[in-house]
Scaffold this active site. Structure first.
Site, mmCIF file in Angstrom:
data_model
loop_
_atom_site.group_PDB
_atom_site.id
_atom_site.type_symbol
_atom_site.label_atom_id
_atom_site.label_comp_id
_atom_site.label_asym_id
_atom_site.label_seq_id
_atom_site.Cartn_x
_atom_site.Cartn_y
_atom_site.Cartn_z
ATOM 1 N N ALA A 75 57.292 -15.424 -19.105
ATOM 2 C CA ALA A 75 58.034 -14.244 -18.648
ATOM 3 C C ALA A 75 58.395 -14.282 -17.159
ATOM 4 O O ALA A 75 59.572 -14.194 -16.791
ATOM 5 C CB ALA A 75 57.215 -12.984 -18.954
ATOM 6 N N ALA A 83 52.857 -7.458 -19.218
ATOM 7 C CA ALA A 83 54.185 -8.060 -19.356
ATOM 8 C C ALA A 83 55.232 -7.506 -18.389
ATOM 9 O O ALA A 83 55.991 -8.264 -17.779
ATOM 10 C CB ALA A 83 54.667 -7.886 -20.792
ATOM 11 N N CYS A 132 53.012 -10.485 -26.525
ATOM 12 C CA CYS A 132 52.519 -9.185 -26.988
ATOM 13 C C CYS A 132 52.875 -8.927 -28.444
ATOM 14 O O CYS A 132 52.259 -8.084 -29.103
ATOM 15 C CB CYS A 132 53.102 -8.057 -26.146
ATOM 16 S SG CYS A 132 52.900 -8.285 -24.390
ATOM 17 N N ASP A 147 50.927 -13.335 -14.766
ATOM 18 C CA ASP A 147 49.502 -13.143 -15.050
ATOM 19 C C ASP A 147 48.570 -13.859 -14.075
ATOM 20 O O ASP A 147 47.361 -13.618 -14.090
ATOM 21 C CB ASP A 147 49.173 -13.619 -16.475
ATOM 22 C CG ASP A 147 49.732 -12.680 -17.542
ATOM 23 O OD1 ASP A 147 50.381 -11.678 -17.169
ATOM 24 O OD2 ASP A 147 49.525 -12.958 -18.735
ATOM 25 N N SER A 193 59.591 -18.475 -22.701
ATOM 26 C CA SER A 193 60.217 -17.174 -22.926
ATOM 27 C C SER A 193 59.983 -16.610 -24.324
ATOM 28 O O SER A 193 60.897 -16.465 -25.118
ATOM 29 C CB SER A 193 61.727 -17.293 -22.680
ATOM 30 O OG SER A 193 62.347 -16.047 -22.763
#
Lengths: 444, 444
Positions: A10, A297, A42, A279, A38
């Site tokens: 992401a 996210a 989740c 993250d 990509s």
């Protein structure tokens, strides 16, 4: 101008796409160690719940599109090994073992996080599976297809564990949840509602349960904690994640909250020209003003955009995170934003809190259900510090109100005066959050 | 100490209850001209849709409870006729025609609003029914029970008209909607989505239609506008309401927005000791700072509470209204807060606006539907001025975010940075409102 990105999920792909859109002639290279870029991590619990769906449905944009349509030099199967800030070089190795070198003017570290796998006997056994990346999802789906899995143990009952308890139940699998503590960042009453829903769906929950070792007998996996043994056909590890920050600290970059990579509001690290997002990086908390590490996210996407803008000479500054998180577990929606009482105390506030139970729809409107609101305020300043909610409807979107209030540093009193519109199918005249705020005001 | 309240609906009974709770020895009297107190008028369309439900289900608290449990001197069937501020007396007449006089120290005027009934031929015909109070709901239910109503014309398609179009359709009644303009305070694209949904449910819609006269032939009612005649078994009047402020202006109290009763932030009128709350009174708009008249339930309840507190010596000041309104029409949720482009221009802002279409759930999550977000910002200050939305899910509660932002005078840029948490069953990673804000920022 060379913009190099380590990590193609992401944050990394958001940054690469943004930079390329800002400056189409920029040389943008992304190094991704897996073959996946990509995708919606989740979405995995919802994909795994449905045997008919392919895990690759979760890929948002194909690697080919980034390469051919967007002109990004995207290398999959290419692992960055070291950053040399003095020479502005990243050393990497590709899937064939070939050593490579990449020059950069600006660098983004978007290495993400890895699932915590405790160093215990049996952690490597077949059927003991983590859930973090797309490849983990692929492994779980394959394991479910190739084995007669009638029961599963979830080790850890964080968001992923809770979502997976629903996901596996939907496939008719008996679910056993084990955890050290249960929803510790939530109010006890809120957590209790979730507990009761798990029980209603026949999820066995063992709290204060820390797995000491894993054994396999035939097709069965056994775990034990003290004298208590539990057995199942599959073990999902959901003990949380830790930031992939070693490549940064090895290069002399300062680490921040929980060993994540420390970044400023422009998401730049302690070394000029090196940014970090996603993250692996920390962020400012809008309530405390302190740095925190909350790998979610939206934060990753937003920080990726900021990096992609700032390497192009813009000056995008991020406000930070409010500690918002929402999830679904069976028929329940659960939401939080801001600080819990414990977090508020730890941050030096003098918190007062209230938990109320209200109805999701107006008096006499059919279909109403219970909704619990927990609200935390500061006695000293009167500020709203946090809100948590649980219920069957209208919870996840409702939390957006207090989230915005936290960004605005609003008092509970001011929040209690907000014009939260009402119609009978959606809430009582006094929205449950206003009822909570009205009561909390009296305690401040 | 005598606290006298004129009007026993939401604002009046809230004030009476609040004052009595604050000061149990206070002498609290309420004069209500009908026999109904404390009911959910907003719930009427949902009650009317179901022949099996009694309209009195909508009564929130019985008159008896106010009298016996709360010690409020509640007189139903007692109409206030005149206020005499010099002597602090209200003259009234009871259901038997008896003249009465009430002394007060503090007075609350909570006379509400009345449905607009145009002065046209046939307005008094049997079957031509307004919908405002509980008695109107009772009349409509009785008419539906006693007549073979297969078709109905809605005159006016405001919130009540739209809600009633769903309500009557559910009873299998053919619905014809007539209106001068359609959702004029909404963005055209948002209104268009509602229009298409009405059409999908076979509601015939005639815009630019102003009823000139009503005729009855046998059991059929006919209306005409220009040459266009429409016929049905029932006619529901939903042309909006006007504030019942005459008793106030006759007493020399200043009127405000749209001839409603002007009140300050303490909901006190221009005459000291006389307060006003509910559908008859105006309020401050938190975006413009100007007075507006937006008669809605939460405003009435909140202002009633403020009156009940302030007559007891407290100093509760209301922030005011944000122009929030939400409703359901068939499968759609519709929501607005703040100003439309036209309202923003009229208030002296320099508005820019955007309308985007997004999805209600994450990429690849099953069950997603379209959601439209219209967002208005001010070019001069960057401030968020308003938001409108329509979609099948997640609309009504989502609007609470921008509503709070309006109270905080937040900029669109700051709103675009809010930590609106995400989970796949509830939204894309970038919430549709954040997508709208990100795009609107570029136009400011």
């Amino acid at each position: 101008m060379n913009f190099l990105v380590i990590g193609g999920d992401a944050a990394g792909m958001s940054a690469a796409s943004r930079a390329k859109r800002n400056q189409p002639d920029m040389n943008v290279t992304v190094l991704e160690q897996t073959m996946d870029v990509s995708y919606s991590a989740c979405g995995m619990p919802y994909n795994i719940s449905d045997p008919s769906r392919d895990i690759d449905d979760l890929v948002v944009r194909q690697a080919q599109v980034f390469r051919e349509k967007q002109g990004i030099n995207l290398l999959t199967g290419c692992r960055a090994e070291a950053i040399e800030p003095e020479t502005r070089v990243v050393r990497a190795v590709d899937y064939s073992g070939k050593q490579m070198e990449f020059k950069y003017d600006n660098l983004l570290i978007a290495t993400g996080a890895s699932p915590i796998m405790p160093d215990i006997e049996g952690i490597d056994l077949n059927g003991v599976l983590p859930l973090k990346g797309l490849s983990d999802g692929r492994n779980i789906k394959a394991y479910l297809n190739n084995h007669d899995v009638r029961s599963a143990i979830l080790v850890g009952m964080g968001y992923i564990g809770l979502e997976m308890s629903e996901s596996l139940s939907k496939r008719g699998i008996e679910v056993i949840g084990t955890t050290r503590g249960f929803m510790r960042n939530y109010d006890e009453e809120i957590a209790e509602v979730v507990k009761q829903t798990l029980a209603a769906h026949d999820v066995s929950l063992y709290t204060d349960y820390v797995v000491e070792k894993i054994e396999k007998k035939g097709e069965k996996l056994t775990i034990c904690c003290g004298g208590k043994k539990l057995e199942a056909d599959m073990l999902l590890m959901g003990l949380g994640v830790w930031p992939n920050s070693k490549i940064a600290s090895d290069a002399g970059i300062e680490l921040g909250s929980k060993d994540s990579i420390a970044v400023d509001r422009r998401v730049e690290t302690s070394l000029s020209g090196i940014f970090s997002a996603g993250d692996c990086a920390d962020a400012y908390h809008v309530v405390t003003g302190e740095k925190v590490w909350i790998p979610l996210a939206l934060v990753a996407n937003r920080a990726g955009w900021a990096a992609g803008d700032n390497v192009c000479g813009k000056n995008v500054q991020l406000q930070g995170v409010a500690g918002s998180a929402v999830f679904k577990v069976f028929e329940l929606e659960v939401a939080r934003t801001g600080l819990s009482v414990k977090e508020a105390e730890a941050a030096g506030f003098d918190p007062a809190a209230i938990t109320i139970k209200a109805r999701s729809r107006a008096h006499a409107h059919p279909g109403a259900s219970d909704i619990w609101v927990h609200m935390v305020g500061d006695r000293k300043s009167g500020r709203l510090l946090g809100t948590q909610m649980v219920g069957k409807e209208g919870v996840v979107h409702r939390i957006k109100g207090p989230t915005v209030a936290l960004h605005a540093h609003m008092t509970v009193q001011d929040f209690s005066q907000t014009d939260l519109a009402y119609a009978p199918p959606f809430s009582p005249v006094w929205d449950p959050m206003l009822t909570a705020a009205n009561q909390l005001v009296k305690k401040l």
